[in-house]
Design a protein around this motif. Structure first.
Motif, PDB file in Angstrom:
ATOM      1  N   LYS A  38       0.843  -1.204   0.000  1.00  0.00           N
ATOM      2  CA  LYS A  38       0.000   0.000   0.000  1.00  0.00           C
ATOM      3  C   LYS A  38       0.869   1.241   0.000  1.00  0.00           C
ATOM      4  O   LYS A  38       1.963   1.254   0.564  1.00  0.00           O
ATOM      5  N   GLU A  67      -6.015   5.538  -1.066  1.00  0.00           N
ATOM      6  CA  GLU A  67      -5.006   4.469  -0.985  1.00  0.00           C
ATOM      7  C   GLU A  67      -4.430   4.201  -2.375  1.00  0.00           C
ATOM      8  O   GLU A  67      -5.179   4.027  -3.334  1.00  0.00           O
ATOM      9  N   PHE A 113      -1.623   2.060  -5.005  1.00  0.00           N
ATOM     10  CA  PHE A 113      -0.821   0.848  -5.221  1.00  0.00           C
ATOM     11  C   PHE A 113      -0.476   0.764  -6.708  1.00  0.00           C
ATOM     12  O   PHE A 113      -0.951   1.569  -7.509  1.00  0.00           O
ATOM     13  N   ARG A 120      -8.332  -7.309  -5.808  1.00  0.00           N
ATOM     14  CA  ARG A 120      -7.824  -6.682  -4.582  1.00  0.00           C
ATOM     15  C   ARG A 120      -8.958  -6.251  -3.654  1.00  0.00           C
ATOM     16  O   ARG A 120      -8.843  -6.332  -2.436  1.00  0.00           O
TER      17      ARG A 120
END
Length: 286
Positions: free
Chosen positions: A44, A66, A68, A155
Motif C-alpha cells: 500500500k 489508498e 498501489f 484486490r
C-alpha cells in the motif's frame, strides 16, 4: 476531407500507420507528475501531492485515499488509486480520466464526486502519466484499463454488477473497449469521441482500417446501461460525437446534453451532479 494538401492525402492513404501515430500525438498530453507514492505497510502507498495537484481538503481526508501499483499485460507498472468516499456505497466507479491530467490533479474531484453521489472511486494513471511507467499509446490504454479492472476485482473483491465504468474524453476510449467485453453495473461516457479520424477530420463518414480509438464501432456491443454526457459547445470533441455514440448504444438511458458547456466545464453545471445522482441512486436501483 476537403482542404487536405497532397502530402496530407499521401500520408493518410499511402502510409496508413501515420494517422494512428498522429492520433497518439494529438491524444496524449501527460502533465508533469503532480504526486508521488509514499510506501506504507505491505504493497500500500499513501499519496503525496504537489501544490499543482490543488488538494481541496484536509490532511485527514487524505487517509481515505489508498495507492498501489498494478502490472499490465504489456509489462508496464501503472499507478492505481482507491478513494473511499462512503461507508454505505453500493457502487464503485472505475474512472478513466481525461487527457492532460493525472491522479494527483483528479484526487480532490474524486473525493468530492464520490461523496456527493455515494460511490467509492477507483482510478488509475495511463502508461506514461503520473508515476505510471511506459509510454502512452492506444494499445497501452486498453492494457491499462484491463489491469485496473482486474486489480479492482481481485484486490477489493468488487463484483461486476457493482462497478460503474466512467470515461471522460480520451478516457471514454478504454471505457468503451472494456464495456464491450464485460457486462458491468453501468457505463458513463462523458464527452466521448467516435474515433481519432473523426475528430481530426470531421467529414469522415466511415472507419478506415488505419483509424485509432474506434469507439463508434465498439459501442453497439456494450450490453450495460449507458449514460452519455456532452456539452453542446464542446470545442475539442464536437457535440455530434456524443449524439452519434448515444444513438449506437443498445441500452442508452436519457442522456445529459449540457447547453452552452464546452469540453472542460461540464462538471460546473448543476445538471451534471443531479443527473448522475438520479442515474446512480434511482435508475440503477430500480
Amino acid at each position: 476531407m476537403n482542404g487536405l494538401s497532397l502530402s496530407e492525402l499521401c500520408c493518410l492513404f499511402c502510409c496508413p500507420p501515420c494517422p494512428s501515430r498522429i492520433a497518439d500525438k494529438l491524444a496524449f498530453l501527460p502533465p508533469e507528475p503532480t504526486y508521488t507514492f509514499v510506501e506504507d505497510e505491505g504493497s500500500k502507498f499513501s499519496i503525496s501531492l504537489s501544490e499543482r495537484a490543488e488538494w481541496q481538503y484536509t490532511e485527514r481526508e487524505k487517509e481515505s485515499v489508498e495507492g498501489f501499483y498494478a502490472r499490465t499485460s504489456r509489462g508496464n507498472r501503472i499507478a492505481c488509486l482507491f478513494v473511499r468516499c462512503s461507508a454505505t456505497a453500493r457502487f464503485t466507479i472505475l474512472f478513466s480520466h481525461g487527457n492532460a491530467v493525472d491522479l494527483g490533479q483528479m484526487s480532490s474531484f474524486y473525493l468530492g464526486l464520490g461523496s456527493r453521489i455515494n460511490c467509492n472511486i477507483f482510478s488509475y494513471d495511463y502508461s506514461g502519466y503520473g508515476v505510471s511507467g511506459g509510454k502512452p499509446s492506444e494499445k497501452n490504454l486498453y492494457a491499462d484499463i484491463d489491469a485496473a479492472w482486474h486489480a479492482l476485482r481481485t484486490r477489493y473483491g468488487i463484483s461486476p454488477e457493482n462497478i460503474i465504468l466512467y470515461g471522460q474524453s480520451i478516457g471514454t476510449v478504454p471505457t468503451v473497449d472494456l464495456a464491450a467485453r464485460y457486462e458491468v453495473g453501468a457505463v458513463v461516457l462523458h464527452s466521448p469521441l467516435m474515433s481519432g479520424m473523426r475528430v481530426a477530420f470531421p467529414k469522415t463518414k466511415r472507419t478506415w482500417f488505419f483509424d485509432a480509438f474506434t469507439s463508434i464501432d465498439k459501442v453497439p456491443k456494450v450490453t450495460s446501461p449507458v449514460l452519455v454526457i456532452h456539452g453542446t459547445e464542446d470545442e475539442v470533441i464536437n457535440f455530434s460525437h456524443g449524439l452519434a455514440i448515444y444513438e449506437r448504444c443498445p441500452r442508452a438511458v436519457e442522456p445529459l446534453w449540457v447547453e452552452g458547456a464546452g469540453h472542460n466545464d461540464v462538471e460546473l453545471y448543476n445538471q451534471y451532479l443531479e443527473r448522475l445522482k438520479q442515474f446512480v441512486s434511482v435508475e440503477l436501483i430500480n
